[in-house]
Design a protein around this motif. Structure first.
Motif, PDB file in Angstrom:
ATOM      1  N   ALA A 709       0.834  -1.207   0.000  1.00  0.00           N
ATOM      2  CA  ALA A 709       0.000   0.000   0.000  1.00  0.00           C
ATOM      3  C   ALA A 709       0.864   1.251   0.000  1.00  0.00           C
ATOM      4  CB  ALA A 709      -0.931  -0.010   1.213  1.00  0.00           C
ATOM      5  N   GLU A 710       1.944   1.227   0.754  1.00  0.00           N
ATOM      6  CA  GLU A 710       2.834   2.384   0.781  1.00  0.00           C
ATOM      7  C   GLU A 710       3.427   2.649  -0.602  1.00  0.00           C
ATOM      8  OE1 GLU A 710       7.086   3.809   2.766  1.00  0.00           O
ATOM      9  OE2 GLU A 710       6.072   1.991   3.511  1.00  0.00           O
ATOM     10  N   ARG A 711       3.838   1.587  -1.305  1.00  0.00           N
ATOM     11  CA  ARG A 711       4.405   1.783  -2.634  1.00  0.00           C
ATOM     12  C   ARG A 711       3.376   2.379  -3.592  1.00  0.00           C
ATOM     13  NH1 ARG A 711       7.729  -2.812  -1.174  1.00  0.00           N
ATOM     14  NH2 ARG A 711       6.070  -4.318  -1.621  1.00  0.00           N
ATOM     15  N   VAL A 712       2.131   1.920  -3.491  1.00  0.00           N
ATOM     16  CA  VAL A 712       1.088   2.439  -4.377  1.00  0.00           C
ATOM     17  C   VAL A 712       0.854   3.921  -4.109  1.00  0.00           C
ATOM     18  CG1 VAL A 712      -1.358   2.288  -4.983  1.00  0.00           C
ATOM     19  CG2 VAL A 712      -0.019   0.193  -4.661  1.00  0.00           C
ATOM     20  N   VAL A 713       0.735   4.310  -2.851  1.00  0.00           N
ATOM     21  CA  VAL A 713       0.482   5.714  -2.518  1.00  0.00           C
ATOM     22  C   VAL A 713       1.651   6.587  -2.972  1.00  0.00           C
ATOM     23  CG1 VAL A 713       0.107   7.354  -0.643  1.00  0.00           C
ATOM     24  CG2 VAL A 713      -1.082   5.158  -0.625  1.00  0.00           C
ATOM     25  N   ARG A 714       2.853   6.111  -2.753  1.00  0.00           N
ATOM     26  CA  ARG A 714       4.010   6.908  -3.168  1.00  0.00           C
ATOM     27  C   ARG A 714       4.044   7.079  -4.686  1.00  0.00           C
ATOM     28  NH1 ARG A 714       7.563   8.115   0.726  1.00  0.00           N
ATOM     29  NH2 ARG A 714       7.520   6.935   2.695  1.00  0.00           N
ATOM     30  N   ARG A 715       3.641   6.078  -5.408  1.00  0.00           N
ATOM     31  CA  ARG A 715       3.639   6.201  -6.870  1.00  0.00           C
ATOM     32  C   ARG A 715       2.464   7.035  -7.364  1.00  0.00           C
ATOM     33  NH1 ARG A 715       3.395   7.632 -11.041  1.00  0.00           N
ATOM     34  NH2 ARG A 715       3.529   6.559 -13.071  1.00  0.00           N
ATOM     35  N   VAL A 716       1.274   6.780  -6.875  1.00  0.00           N
ATOM     36  CA  VAL A 716       0.067   7.409  -7.423  1.00  0.00           C
ATOM     37  C   VAL A 716      -0.104   8.836  -6.923  1.00  0.00           C
ATOM     38  CG1 VAL A 716      -2.456   7.284  -7.470  1.00  0.00           C
ATOM     39  CG2 VAL A 716      -1.101   5.201  -7.738  1.00  0.00           C
ATOM     40  N   VAL A 717       0.137   9.070  -5.631  1.00  0.00           N
ATOM     41  CA  VAL A 717      -0.144  10.374  -5.035  1.00  0.00           C
ATOM     42  C   VAL A 717       1.109  11.248  -4.987  1.00  0.00           C
ATOM     43  CG1 VAL A 717      -1.086  11.570  -3.027  1.00  0.00           C
ATOM     44  CG2 VAL A 717      -1.985   9.320  -3.657  1.00  0.00           C
ATOM     45  N   LEU A 718       2.215  10.661  -4.546  1.00  0.00           N
ATOM     46  CA  LEU A 718       3.432  11.453  -4.358  1.00  0.00           C
ATOM     47  C   LEU A 718       4.311  11.502  -5.599  1.00  0.00           C
ATOM     48  CD1 LEU A 718       4.327  10.259  -0.743  1.00  0.00           C
ATOM     49  CD2 LEU A 718       2.858  12.148  -1.456  1.00  0.00           C
ATOM     50  N   GLY A 719       3.961  10.713  -6.617  1.00  0.00           N
ATOM     51  CA  GLY A 719       4.673  10.801  -7.886  1.00  0.00           C
ATOM     52  C   GLY A 719       6.033  10.165  -7.903  1.00  0.00           C
ATOM     53  N   GLU A 720       6.369   9.354  -6.910  1.00  0.00           N
ATOM     54  CA  GLU A 720       7.664   8.687  -6.918  1.00  0.00           C
ATOM     55  C   GLU A 720       7.667   7.593  -7.983  1.00  0.00           C
ATOM     56  OE1 GLU A 720       8.750   7.333  -3.076  1.00  0.00           O
ATOM     57  OE2 GLU A 720       8.309   9.240  -2.078  1.00  0.00           O
ATOM     58  N   THR A 721       8.733   7.493  -8.728  1.00  0.00           N
ATOM     59  CA  THR A 721       8.826   6.522  -9.814  1.00  0.00           C
ATOM     60  C   THR A 721       9.578   5.298  -9.355  1.00  0.00           C
ATOM     61  OG1 THR A 721      10.819   7.586 -10.637  1.00  0.00           O
ATOM     62  CG2 THR A 721       8.725   8.306 -11.574  1.00  0.00           C
ATOM     63  N   ALA A 722       9.411   4.249 -10.096  1.00  0.00           N
ATOM     64  CA  ALA A 722      10.055   2.984  -9.762  1.00  0.00           C
ATOM     65  C   ALA A 722      10.859   2.497 -10.946  1.00  0.00           C
ATOM     66  CB  ALA A 722       9.006   1.940  -9.394  1.00  0.00           C
ATOM     67  N   ALA A 723      11.983   1.927 -10.644  1.00  0.00           N
ATOM     68  CA  ALA A 723      12.799   1.290 -11.665  1.00  0.00           C
ATOM     69  C   ALA A 723      13.039  -0.135 -11.240  1.00  0.00           C
ATOM     70  CB  ALA A 723      14.124   2.036 -11.834  1.00  0.00           C
ATOM     71  N   ARG A 724      13.042  -1.058 -12.195  1.00  0.00           N
ATOM     72  CA  ARG A 724      13.172  -2.461 -11.852  1.00  0.00           C
ATOM     73  C   ARG A 724      14.562  -2.958 -12.236  1.00  0.00           C
ATOM     74  NH1 ARG A 724       9.502  -5.692 -10.331  1.00  0.00           N
ATOM     75  NH2 ARG A 724       7.862  -4.310 -11.024  1.00  0.00           N
ATOM     76  N   THR A 725      15.191  -3.609 -11.273  1.00  0.00           N
ATOM     77  CA  THR A 725      16.466  -4.258 -11.513  1.00  0.00           C
ATOM     78  C   THR A 725      16.314  -5.704 -11.098  1.00  0.00           C
ATOM     79  OG1 THR A 725      17.642  -2.201 -11.035  1.00  0.00           O
ATOM     80  CG2 THR A 725      18.929  -4.234 -11.059  1.00  0.00           C
ATOM     81  N   GLY A 726      16.174  -6.597 -12.082  1.00  0.00           N
ATOM     82  CA  GLY A 726      15.888  -7.988 -11.760  1.00  0.00           C
ATOM     83  C   GLY A 726      14.537  -8.093 -11.079  1.00  0.00           C
ATOM     84  N   ALA A 727      14.520  -8.638  -9.896  1.00  0.00           N
ATOM     85  CA  ALA A 727      13.264  -8.788  -9.151  1.00  0.00           C
ATOM     86  C   ALA A 727      13.057  -7.669  -8.163  1.00  0.00           C
ATOM     87  CB  ALA A 727      13.250 -10.128  -8.407  1.00  0.00           C
ATOM     88  N   ALA A 728      13.978  -6.705  -8.125  1.00  0.00           N
ATOM     89  CA  ALA A 728      13.888  -5.635  -7.132  1.00  0.00           C
ATOM     90  C   ALA A 728      13.302  -4.384  -7.751  1.00  0.00           C
ATOM     91  CB  ALA A 728      15.279  -5.336  -6.574  1.00  0.00           C
ATOM     92  N   VAL A 729      12.555  -3.618  -6.930  1.00  0.00           N
ATOM     93  CA  VAL A 729      11.995  -2.336  -7.332  1.00  0.00           C
ATOM     94  C   VAL A 729      12.766  -1.251  -6.598  1.00  0.00           C
ATOM     95  CG1 VAL A 729       9.946  -0.896  -7.375  1.00  0.00           C
ATOM     96  CG2 VAL A 729       9.732  -3.351  -7.732  1.00  0.00           C
TER      97      VAL A 729
END
Length: 776
Positions: A709-729
């Protein structure tokens, strides 16, 4: 001497007789004889009875030389009967599964009463099944058995023959036989109830009463409906011959008048030109059997006035006036509803012209239910990680008690609801808000889904009418076009959602927010949850959560949980929960058996519990079939048993997204006996089950580490982006690997402990313990 003599008169019902007789012979209670009375039927009823008799020695066919009607046919069957109890069933009706076992158990519990009265459901010719609503509730609470004087409301139950099991010795002693003609049940049912020295009730649907489109007696136009007068003459003659029953005359008189009005008002029953004569006969009976000084209240006043006057023209004038009034009321109601809809539509349009509120979010789950599932977990995360956003929840009033105090409540369809839809920047749901939603530029719609797809969804339901149920594919895709984000717990979900809901959304493969609680809960939380549910200390609690059956449509389960409990032993407790798609109460052997309500609280109906996640935490193992709950439960690393007893039917009607048998989360049972054996042998938590669960978790639970849930809020509301390296975000809270997660162990896997007070990270309020199905 069998326990039951099931007597089935058959005349002109060849299309339904096979199903009727099969429903009796396939009962789990087998100590019976089936007497099929061929009432000189012009069709193949007699031959069908002989065919069944050749296959099953319990069937005793009886062929009458002439047609006498239902009453004489039942009398002939009674003369042949040898059972302790007589059960009557019409040739086009059926017994429900396990009905005779439930009746036999109730008879044993209540000390062999003279009469047992049970419930029924109507099966319309369209296939719809409706439980009788206007009859008095056949509650099993209170002393049992009893006499009619103790519960006089039972006299207003339907005057049916097939909703009673009667002790044959009692019927013979009282000389209670059936009269010829239509409405033969009237001079039999009331005397049976009044004469019975002991009566018991069974709150269970035991009979499915078929209402045929054509051919039924009550839908036949005939002067034989005048037989109702002779039947009430017989009834009052019975009462007059027994002065001790005189106090029942007022109630019987009211029932008679109601019956006359019902026959008269069903315009299909009486031939044209006979209606005035019927009212004249009704007026004569009114004068003959009226009890002076007995008040008539409520809606009965008009009925009694019409019958007392016996005036056909007066009745027609009043009927036309009432019909016109009803139509005017309907027109007025429709106009008011249309005006209300128009006003709300205008309100919504106006609100869409106003600026969006970037600090507002609207949440909903399952189309208006309470605070639960992924939207519920996200709403909490919004308040924690984006406190500048004010949250509101759309739920029907009966679910408002589940909402946090800090969350604003709105009712679906209200002006406040449409205001929130028009002006909130964030819209979060696991279903749909409203098909009339017009998504504005700048609005963000988050489709959380309701778990990992195990059964087929979306476009994959095309060609499966039992599951699709006329779904609007074009509308489905239009709704998906409005999604900005779709949540996914694993790669499997991502691929399925993109295939079955093809649209331009962004998939957030971050884990499922509703599973965060599994990583945050403590032993104290588990102990408090088990105590709130009434689970005894030291018991092994097994959660049974089957999924929705599209081909069945109701909450009935074929699994006999009472038998399963007996097989597992006294240490086990079963928590039974039906799927959220069922609005009606659960039914089936697990819920309907009267003996299942007298065993000490080992079978608990937790369908109404607001949080399935809390039930998972409280349990020690899960039994499920094709439910996505198995993926959520795997995060707890507790035993899962897959019940795969109707695979062929399920695959044909709905189907699964992957082969569960080749990649199950634990042991697989193909039937009830195998299920019991898996638990009694210890295979449910053996090494092989542990290996299967580990492989299942690796495939389906890579991101459920408690911070989804924290990751979703940070992406959707706070605009933080994610990059994937292998299985890690990266760029968001890192994912904790599976081997470093330590979910709280089940109570059965550790010494019993009870520590007061919840953990700071776990919701502190728990609902009261649910009602035990073992209690009456």
């Amino acid at each position: 001497m069998p326990r039951f003599s099931v007597i089935v008169p058959a005349h002109g019902v060849q299309a339904y007789l096979h199903e009727c007789l099969d429903s009796v012979l396939t009962q789990s209670f087998t100590d019976l004889e089936l007497i099929v009375v061929d009432d000189c039927s012009p069709d193949a009823c007699g031959a069908i009875a002989d065919e069944f008799a050749a296959r099953d020695p319990r069937v005793r066919p009886l062929h009458l030389p002439a047609n006498g009607g239902l009453g004489p046919a039942r009398n002939a069957g009674l003369r042949l009967a040898t059972g302790d109890y007589a059960v009557f069933l019409d040739g086009d009706d059926t017994l429900t599964p396990d009905a005779l076992r439930a009746i036999a158990d109730r008879i044993k519990e209540t000390g062999d009463p003279d009469v047992v009265v049970y419930d029924h459901a109507r099966v319309l010719w369209s296939g719809e099944t409706l439980r009788h609503q206007r009859a008095p509730r056949l509650t099993e609470q209170g002393p049992a058995p009893f006499r009619l004087d103790d519960r006089p409301a039972l006299l207003s139950a339907p005057t049916a023959v097939w909703n009673k099991a009667c002790r044959r010795e009692f019927l013979e002693r009282e000389g209670l036989l059936f009269a010829p003609g239509f409405y033969e049940n009237v001079p039999w049912t009331y005397p049976v109830l009044m004469a019975a020295g002991s009566i018991a009730t069974l709150d269970r649907v035991c009979v499915r009463y078929r209402q045929r489109r054509r051919g039924g007696i009550l839908g036949t136009t005939s002067r034989r409906h005048f037989d109702v007068f002779e039947q009430y003459d017989r009834l009052f003659a019975y009462v007059d011959a027994r002065p001790a029953l005189a106090h029942w005359r007022p109630a019987l008189f009211r029932r008679m008048v109601d019956h006359f009005v019902t026959v008269f008002s069903r315009r299909v029953r009486l031939p044209h030109g006979a209606r005035a004569e019927f009212l004249r006969r009704a007026r004569a009976h009114y004068a003959r059997y009226r009890v002076p000084g007995v008040p008539v209240r409520g809606h009965r006043r008009l009925r009694h006035l019409l019958v007392r006057l016996g005036a056909h023209r007066t009745y027609q004038a009043l009927w036309l006036a009432a019909r016109a009034g009803r139509r005017c009321g309907q027109v007025l109601s429709s106009a008011l509803r249309a005006a209300g809809r128009g006003a709300l539509a205008l309100h919504y349009r106006v609100q869409r012209l106003l600026p969006l509120r970037a600090d507002r979010a609207l949440f909903s789950a399952y189309g208006g239910r309470g605070h639960c599932c992924n939207p519920g977990a996200l709403e909490e995360a919004f308040r924690e990680f984006a406190p500048h956003v004010r949250t509101a929840w759309a739920a029907h009033p009966e679910h408002h008690h589940t909402l946090p105090t800090a969350t604003r409540r709105v009712v679906p369809g209200s002006a406040a609801y449409w205001t929130a839809l028009a002006r909130a920047k964030y819209l979060v749901t696991n279903a749909e808000f409203d098909t009339r939603l017009v998504k504005r530029a700048g609005q963000v719609l988050v489709q959380t889904q309701a778990g990992t797809p195990v059964k087929r969804m979306g476009l994959e339901l095309r060609g499966r009418p039992a599951a699709a149920r006329g779904a609007d594919t074009a509308g489905l895709l239009r709704g998906a076009d409005g999604w900005d984000f779709v949540l996914s717990g694993n790669r499997h979900s991502t691929l399925v959602w993109e295939r079955v809901f093809p649209a331009g959304y962004e998939t957030l493969e971050y884990g499922l927010p509703r599973n965060d609680v599994f990583q945050r809960a403590t032993r104290t939380d588990v102990d408090r949850l088990r105590a709130s549910l009434g689970i005894p200390e030291g018991a092994v609690a097994v959660l049974y959560a089957p999924t929705y059956r599209d081909y069945r449509g109701d909450a009935r389960t074929a699994l006999d949980l009472e038998r399963v409990l007996r097989g597992l032993g006294p240490r086990f407790v079963l928590l039974a929960r039906t799927h959220h798609a069922h609005d009606a109460p659960p039914s089936g052997p697990a819920y309907d058996s009267p003996s299942a309500r007298a065993g000490g609280g080992r079978l608990l109906d937790v369908t109404g519990h607001p949080s399935v996640e809390h039930l998972c935490l409280a349990s020690d193992a899960l039994i499920t079939d094709y439910s996505s709950l198995m993926v959520d439960y795997a995060n707890l690393d507790r035993p899962i048993v897959l019940l795969d007893d109707d695979r062929e039917v399920y695959e044909a009607t709905r189907g699964t997204c992957f082969d569960l048998r080749s990649a199950p989360p634990g042991a697989v049972a193909r039937g009830e006996d195998e299920l019991i054996d898996i638990f009694t042998s210890g295979h449910w938590r053996g090494s092989r089950s542990t290996q299967l669960r580990a492989a299942f978790r690796e495939r389906f639970c890579p991101y459920d580490d408690g911070r989804a849930a924290e990751r979703v809020v940070r992406r959707v509301v706070l605009g933080e982006t994610a990059a994937r390296t292998g299985a890690a975000v990266t760029g968001l809270p890192p994912v904790v690997p599976l081997d470093r997660r330590h979910p709280v162990p089940s109570a059965a896997a550790r010494p019993a402990a009870s520590v007061p007070g919840p953990s700071p990270s776990f919701p502190p309020a728990f609902p009261a313990a649910p009602t035990s199905l073992m209690r009456p």
